[in-house]
Design a protein around this motif. Structure first.
Motif, PDB file in Angstrom:
ATOM      1  N   ARG A   1       0.835  -1.198   0.000  1.00  0.00           N
ATOM      2  CA  ARG A   1       0.000   0.000   0.000  1.00  0.00           C
ATOM      3  C   ARG A   1       0.875   1.256   0.000  1.00  0.00           C
ATOM      4  NH1 ARG A   1      -2.639  -1.185   4.361  1.00  0.00           N
ATOM      5  NH2 ARG A   1      -3.862  -2.746   3.237  1.00  0.00           N
ATOM      6  N   GLY A   2       2.030   1.153   0.639  1.00  0.00           N
ATOM      7  CA  GLY A   2       2.957   2.288   0.638  1.00  0.00           C
ATOM      8  C   GLY A   2       3.516   2.604  -0.734  1.00  0.00           C
ATOM      9  N   TYR A   3       3.432   1.644  -1.656  1.00  0.00           N
ATOM     10  CA  TYR A   3       3.867   1.852  -3.040  1.00  0.00           C
ATOM     11  C   TYR A   3       2.699   2.203  -3.959  1.00  0.00           C
ATOM     12  CZ  TYR A   3       7.863  -0.953  -1.380  1.00  0.00           C
ATOM     13  OH  TYR A   3       8.939  -1.452  -0.680  1.00  0.00           O
ATOM     14  N   GLY A   4       1.499   2.346  -3.396  1.00  0.00           N
ATOM     15  CA  GLY A   4       0.327   2.605  -4.219  1.00  0.00           C
ATOM     16  C   GLY A   4      -0.239   1.356  -4.854  1.00  0.00           C
ATOM     17  N   LEU A   5       0.105   0.183  -4.338  1.00  0.00           N
ATOM     18  CA  LEU A   5      -0.382  -1.089  -4.869  1.00  0.00           C
ATOM     19  C   LEU A   5      -1.364  -1.685  -3.861  1.00  0.00           C
ATOM     20  CD1 LEU A   5       3.015  -2.611  -6.107  1.00  0.00           C
ATOM     21  CD2 LEU A   5       1.261  -1.495  -7.509  1.00  0.00           C
ATOM     22  N   GLU A   6      -2.640  -1.692  -4.211  1.00  0.00           N
ATOM     23  CA  GLU A   6      -3.656  -2.242  -3.322  1.00  0.00           C
ATOM     24  C   GLU A   6      -3.735  -3.751  -3.502  1.00  0.00           C
ATOM     25  OE1 GLU A   6      -5.476  -1.010  -0.857  1.00  0.00           O
ATOM     26  OE2 GLU A   6      -4.378   0.887  -1.094  1.00  0.00           O
ATOM     27  N   ALA A   7      -3.613  -4.467  -2.413  1.00  0.00           N
ATOM     28  CA  ALA A   7      -3.678  -5.932  -2.444  1.00  0.00           C
ATOM     29  C   ALA A   7      -5.037  -6.394  -1.943  1.00  0.00           C
ATOM     30  CB  ALA A   7      -2.568  -6.527  -1.587  1.00  0.00           C
ATOM     31  N   GLU A   8      -5.734  -7.163  -2.766  1.00  0.00           N
ATOM     32  CA  GLU A   8      -6.967  -7.795  -2.303  1.00  0.00           C
ATOM     33  C   GLU A   8      -6.600  -8.915  -1.328  1.00  0.00           C
ATOM     34  OE1 GLU A   8      -8.889  -9.449  -5.656  1.00  0.00           O
ATOM     35  OE2 GLU A   8      -8.803  -7.598  -6.848  1.00  0.00           O
ATOM     36  N   ALA A   9      -7.237  -8.913  -0.170  1.00  0.00           N
ATOM     37  CA  ALA A   9      -7.023  -9.976   0.810  1.00  0.00           C
ATOM     38  C   ALA A   9      -8.108 -11.034   0.658  1.00  0.00           C
ATOM     39  CB  ALA A   9      -7.036  -9.410   2.225  1.00  0.00           C
ATOM     40  N   HIS A  10      -7.684 -12.276   0.479  1.00  0.00           N
ATOM     41  CA  HIS A  10      -8.620 -13.384   0.316  1.00  0.00           C
ATOM     42  C   HIS A  10      -8.343 -14.433   1.389  1.00  0.00           C
ATOM     43  CE1 HIS A  10     -10.233 -11.866  -3.446  1.00  0.00           C
ATOM     44  NE2 HIS A  10      -8.993 -11.600  -3.820  1.00  0.00           N
ATOM     45  N   PRO A  11      -8.948 -14.251   2.575  1.00  0.00           N
ATOM     46  CA  PRO A  11      -8.729 -15.234   3.650  1.00  0.00           C
ATOM     47  C   PRO A  11      -9.444 -16.543   3.347  1.00  0.00           C
ATOM     48  CG  PRO A  11     -10.300 -13.559   4.342  1.00  0.00           C
ATOM     49  CD  PRO A  11      -9.797 -13.126   3.005  1.00  0.00           C
ATOM     50  N   VAL A  12      -8.755 -17.637   3.553  1.00  0.00           N
ATOM     51  CA  VAL A  12      -9.365 -18.957   3.430  1.00  0.00           C
ATOM     52  C   VAL A  12     -10.182 -19.205   4.696  1.00  0.00           C
ATOM     53  CG1 VAL A  12      -8.924 -21.423   3.122  1.00  0.00           C
ATOM     54  CG2 VAL A  12      -7.430 -19.741   2.028  1.00  0.00           C
ATOM     55  N   PRO A  13     -11.411 -19.697   4.580  1.00  0.00           N
ATOM     56  CA  PRO A  13     -12.236 -19.928   5.780  1.00  0.00           C
ATOM     57  C   PRO A  13     -11.485 -20.707   6.855  1.00  0.00           C
ATOM     58  CG  PRO A  13     -13.573 -20.235   3.825  1.00  0.00           C
ATOM     59  CD  PRO A  13     -12.165 -20.019   3.343  1.00  0.00           C
ATOM     60  N   ALA A  14     -11.661 -20.255   8.101  1.00  0.00           N
ATOM     61  CA  ALA A  14     -10.867 -20.774   9.214  1.00  0.00           C
ATOM     62  C   ALA A  14     -11.012 -22.285   9.378  1.00  0.00           C
ATOM     63  CB  ALA A  14     -11.264 -20.057  10.510  1.00  0.00           C
ATOM     64  N   GLN A  15     -12.225 -22.813   9.195  1.00  0.00           N
ATOM     65  CA  GLN A  15     -12.416 -24.239   9.390  1.00  0.00           C
ATOM     66  C   GLN A  15     -11.670 -25.039   8.334  1.00  0.00           C
ATOM     67  OE1 GLN A  15     -14.069 -25.568  12.148  1.00  0.00           O
ATOM     68  NE2 GLN A  15     -12.900 -27.341  11.392  1.00  0.00           N
ATOM     69  N   GLU A  16     -11.657 -24.559   7.092  1.00  0.00           N
ATOM     70  CA  GLU A  16     -10.899 -25.230   6.036  1.00  0.00           C
ATOM     71  C   GLU A  16      -9.417 -25.270   6.385  1.00  0.00           C
ATOM     72  OE1 GLU A  16     -11.539 -24.405   1.848  1.00  0.00           O
ATOM     73  OE2 GLU A  16     -13.445 -23.420   2.334  1.00  0.00           O
ATOM     74  N   VAL A  17      -8.921 -24.170   6.921  1.00  0.00           N
ATOM     75  CA  VAL A  17      -7.505 -24.098   7.268  1.00  0.00           C
ATOM     76  C   VAL A  17      -7.190 -25.065   8.404  1.00  0.00           C
ATOM     77  CG1 VAL A  17      -5.653 -22.588   8.103  1.00  0.00           C
ATOM     78  CG2 VAL A  17      -7.339 -21.711   6.473  1.00  0.00           C
ATOM     79  N   ARG A  18      -8.039 -25.094   9.432  1.00  0.00           N
ATOM     80  CA  ARG A  18      -7.806 -26.001  10.565  1.00  0.00           C
ATOM     81  C   ARG A  18      -7.899 -27.454  10.121  1.00  0.00           C
ATOM     82  NH1 ARG A  18     -10.764 -21.942  13.436  1.00  0.00           N
ATOM     83  NH2 ARG A  18     -12.717 -23.097  13.089  1.00  0.00           N
ATOM     84  N   ASP A  19      -8.866 -27.767   9.277  1.00  0.00           N
ATOM     85  CA  ASP A  19      -8.996 -29.136   8.782  1.00  0.00           C
ATOM     86  C   ASP A  19      -7.751 -29.550   8.006  1.00  0.00           C
ATOM     87  OD1 ASP A  19     -11.500 -29.239   9.907  1.00  0.00           O
ATOM     88  OD2 ASP A  19     -12.580 -28.946   8.007  1.00  0.00           O
ATOM     89  N   TYR A  20      -7.084 -28.597   7.441  1.00  0.00           N
ATOM     90  CA  TYR A  20      -5.877 -28.824   6.639  1.00  0.00           C
ATOM     91  C   TYR A  20      -4.638 -29.006   7.510  1.00  0.00           C
ATOM     92  CZ  TYR A  20      -3.544 -28.074   2.061  1.00  0.00           C
ATOM     93  OH  TYR A  20      -2.842 -28.198   0.881  1.00  0.00           O
ATOM     94  N   GLY A  21      -4.771 -28.639   8.804  1.00  0.00           N
ATOM     95  CA  GLY A  21      -3.650 -28.769   9.728  1.00  0.00           C
ATOM     96  C   GLY A  21      -2.856 -27.496   9.927  1.00  0.00           C
TER      97      GLY A  21
ATOM     98  N   LEU B   1      -4.709 -24.695  -0.762  1.00  0.00           N
ATOM     99  CA  LEU B   1      -5.299 -23.518  -0.124  1.00  0.00           C
ATOM    100  C   LEU B   1      -4.555 -22.242  -0.493  1.00  0.00           C
ATOM    101  CD1 LEU B   1      -6.372 -24.750   3.427  1.00  0.00           C
ATOM    102  CD2 LEU B   1      -7.613 -24.818   1.249  1.00  0.00           C
ATOM    103  N   GLY B   2      -3.632 -22.349  -1.416  1.00  0.00           N
ATOM    104  CA  GLY B   2      -2.940 -21.175  -1.959  1.00  0.00           C
ATOM    105  C   GLY B   2      -3.459 -20.911  -3.359  1.00  0.00           C
ATOM    106  N   PRO B   3      -2.630 -21.123  -4.390  1.00  0.00           N
ATOM    107  CA  PRO B   3      -3.118 -20.954  -5.761  1.00  0.00           C
ATOM    108  C   PRO B   3      -4.338 -21.805  -6.076  1.00  0.00           C
ATOM    109  CG  PRO B   3      -0.742 -21.152  -5.747  1.00  0.00           C
ATOM    110  CD  PRO B   3      -1.201 -21.453  -4.346  1.00  0.00           C
TER     111      PRO B   3
END
Length: 410
Positions: free
Chosen positions: A49-69, A165-167
């Motif tokens: 953001r300091g460079y003028g580049l806005e990053a969309e944040a795409h959080p993976v649902p918490a339960q999916e992440v926990r199930d993944y370990g 859970l990444g790409p």
């Protein structure tokens, strides 16, 4: 002054800033496991953001992440739209990394610079390409100012566990569909293919007994040894299977972890081991898995009182070259040769990456970024991981020039 020269000059002028950006990224741990990686995404987005580049944040649902370990994953996309008629080029690097382990001479989260190299966990693989890709994009927009196509930065946090859970998550959710992809790699080769990987957990069951009367039990460790010997015998035979892809030799198998037993004076009733089977691009993953299972089950069946449970932990398919990747290869080779002073070979790698997920979605891609000739030189997954700063500088220029070519901006 040519546009290429102006791109190079912009990167040289801002290189100290690029190094500081990488240092900030290294200083936020992303050890996976445990995989609490959302804080790094937040810090990355703040810096962008300091460079003028806005990053969309795409959080993976918490339960999916926990199930993944894991604990938390937020993937980032920076989209830069330039105009109709050109390709959409994605640049992907992953922030997650294995824990640092022991034996470091430099702070694994310090981003220290020593003798021309920057040290830290993920300094080479692949936070260095957070930096190279970000500054290549900034140089492109400052100098070449493309009027067609688009560039996306994909900063993801699930390569160590397979990328789903990444790409894989970004693609499955329909959040992106680029025309071309460049993914994090090293500077002296452009990778067009890579091995696949099958990881399995095998639990060998026997019958626990007092060591004073071992005949009353069934030794699970002896059973595991027999199964391991059968697997290692098969591993020796894999040397006879050769890949036709330069840079990839033959399939191989590794047992990386084993545990079991209760105490020194107890016949072990259960032993568990984890194996890693690397698959060359010519192999069929389903056939490979069936073959491993057959060896384990057949051996166990020959041992009275021994049974096994087999669990697949990971199946990462091989990456094969897709039609359409040639413009990426040619541009990187052309600019790499000029900037590094030597030919940049197009080849395969025995590693597996989450780039395969883009390929499986039909997106032509290659692996190229900042780093030395080999994983060994980078100390990736070992103590004192490092990236040579001059490699980072030149790789950033190669990527910036390549983007200019692909978007007809040079």
């Amino acid at each position: 002054m040519t546009d290429y020269a102006r791109l190079d000059a912009w990167i040289d002028t801002h290189f100290d800033e690029e190094v500081r950006f990488l240092q900030e990224l290294v200083r936020v741990p992303t050890d996976t496991p445990p995989g609490n990686n959302a804080p790094h995404a937040e810090r990355t987005a703040e810096l962008l953001r300091g460079y003028g580049l806005e990053a969309e944040a795409h959080p993976v649902p918490a339960q999916e992440v926990r199930d993944y370990g894991l604990q938390s994953i937020t993937n980032l996309i920076v989209r830069r739209e330039y105009g109709a008629g050109g390709p959409r080029v994605a640049l992907n690097a992953h922030g997650d990394v294995v824990p640092p382990g022991e034996g470091w001479q430099h702070d694994p989260y310090g981003g220290e610079i020593d003798d021309g190299s920057l040290y830290g966990r993920a300094a080479a693989v692949s936070k260095s390409d957070f930096a190279s890709y970000t500054y290549a994009l900034r140089a492109l927009e400052a100098v070449a100012r493309p009027s067609r196509g688009a560039v996306e930065l994909h900063f993801t946090y699930d390569e160590e566990f397979g990328g789903l859970l990444g790409p894989g998550w970004l693609l499955s959710q329909g959040l992106t569909k680029p025309d071309l992809l460049i993914a994090a790699g090293f500077s002296y080769e452009v990778v067009t293919a890579h091995n696949g990987c099958l990881q399995m957990e095998v639990t060998v069951h026997g019958k626990m007994a007092h060591a004073a009367i071992p005949s009353s039990g069934v030794d699970a460790l002896q059973g595991a040894v027999a199964i391991l010997n059968a697997l290692y015998a098969q591993n020796a035979r894999y040397r006879e299977i050769r890949s036709e892809v330069p840079g990839i030799s033959h399939p191989y198998l590794n047992v990386g972890r084993i545990e079991g037993g209760t105490n020194t004076n107890v016949v072990p009733g259960k032993v568990t081991f984890k194996l890693d089977r690397r698959m060359i691009p010519e192999e069929n993953a389903a056939e490979v898995e069936a073959g491993i299972r057959h060896i384990i089950q057949e051996t166990a069946a020959s041992l009275p009182g021994i049974s096994v449970d087999i669990k697949r932990l990971l199946l990462a398919n091989s990456m094969r070259p897709l039609p359409g990747s040639q413009p990426l290869v040619e541009a990187i080779q052309k600019h790499g040769k000029e900037l590094f002073g030597e030919p940049i070979a197009a080849m395969g790698t025995p590693l597996y990456t989450d780039v395969r997920l883009y390929a499986e979605a039909g997106i032509p891609g290659v692996i190229y970024g900042a780093g030395p000739r080999t994983v060994l030189e980078s100390h990736a997954k070992r103590n004192d991981e490092r990236v040579v700063l001059e490699d980072l500088r030149r790789a950033t220029k190669v990527i910036a020039r390549t983007l200019a070519d692909l978007l007809d901006a040079a």
